[in-house]
Scaffold this active site. Structure first.
Site, PDB file in Angstrom:
ATOM      1  N   ASP A   1       0.938  -1.155   0.140  1.00 15.34           N
ATOM      2  CA  ASP A   1       0.301  -0.344  -0.132  1.00 15.34           C
ATOM      3  C   ASP A   1       0.949   1.510   0.003  1.00 15.34           C
ATOM      4  O   ASP A   1       1.560   1.150   0.769  1.00 15.34           O
ATOM      5  CB  ASP A   1      -0.928   0.395   0.998  1.00 15.34           C
TER       6      ASP A   1
ATOM      7  N   ASP B   1     -15.747  -3.478  -1.067  1.00 17.88           N
ATOM      8  CA  ASP B   1     -15.297  -3.033   0.111  1.00 17.88           C
ATOM      9  C   ASP B   1     -16.369  -2.891   0.980  1.00 17.88           C
ATOM     10  O   ASP B   1     -17.013  -2.246   0.880  1.00 17.88           O
ATOM     11  CB  ASP B   1     -14.479  -2.171   0.650  1.00 17.88           C
TER      12      ASP B   1
END
Length: 242
Positions: free
Chosen positions: A10, A132
């Site tokens: 990330d 998500d």
């Protein structure tokens, strides 16, 4: 289809980070060299998951780092974060991405999403839809900041005809190493025949096995790997069982 484990890289402000619930202010790991981090993971894993967190939140762009990872790291690379136009998809494909993970635009602009899918398929690139979800299994968008107004299962039903697979992330346990939300895996795999990747809360080999047994095509792991709580060699053994 062989089970896969994919480490997550990330990227926030040019750094490799691990976040709690996707919040850039809540970092549990930070490295100044995402490319080197990706290279280290490539010694164990055939895929790397790269997320441009800044782009996902509309606060920046880390294309240079994504390009270097695709070029310099000996692994396939799936990229997510801020892919909201066919032009952006084309840029990432040109940088060397092997798979794109598309979230927000799939829910906010059907036409733009269709164009992204067309561009990817023209290049032989898969598109996985990012699902998500919160603790109520409702889908979140815009860097997990907004409710998409649709449940996990309804979202899967919507995209089954156009997506190549899904990346389902249990946001409420993301980065916390408190165990997976097994119901998220079961709901996802039960609603589609397409491959489902799962992320969120993985803390042990046992969690990975639970996701596999629930039907996941694979898992994306971040925090547990970076904190040294899961041995990459053990994950290799798990993948080789297939």
């Amino acid at each position: 289809m062989a089970f896969v484990v994919i480490p997550s890289v990330d990227v926030v402000e040019g750094k490799c980070v691990q976040l709690v619930e996707g919040d850039p202010e809540r970092r549990t790991f930070e490295s100044d060299d995402p490319v080197e981090t990706a290279h280290q993971w490539s010694e164990f894993f055939p895929w790397i998951h790269v997320v441009d967190v800044d782009a996902a939140r509309g606060e920046g762009d880390n294309s240079d780092i994504i390009g270097r990872i695709c070029e310099e790291v000996d692994a396939k690379v799936q990229v997510g974060g801020g892919i909201r136009s066919a032009e952006r998809a084309e840029e990432l494909i040109e940088l060397g991405a092997d798979r794109l993970i598309v979230g927000t635009v799939a829910f906010t602009d059907k036409d733009d999403f269709s164009k992204i899918v067309d561009v990817c398929h023209d290049h032989g690139i898969e598109v996985f839809v990012a699902l998500d979800v919160n603790e109520n299994h409702e889908v979140l968008v815009s860097g997990w900041k907004e409710d998409a107004g649709v449940t996990l299962e309804d979202a899967i039903e919507r995209f089954n005809e156009v997506a190549d697979g899904y990346l389902t992330t249990a946001v409420h346990v993301e980065g916390k190493e408190m165990g997976i939300d097994e119901k998220v895996v079961e709901k996802s795999t039960g609603a589609t025949d397409l491959p489902v990747l799962y992320a969120g809360g993985i803390a042990s080999i046992k969690d990975v096995k639970r996701a596999k047994e629930a039907g996941a095509y694979g898992v994306v792991i971040g925090t547990a790997l970076y904190h040294g709580d899961i041995d990459p060699v053990a994950l290799l053994d798990l993948m080789e069982e297939d």
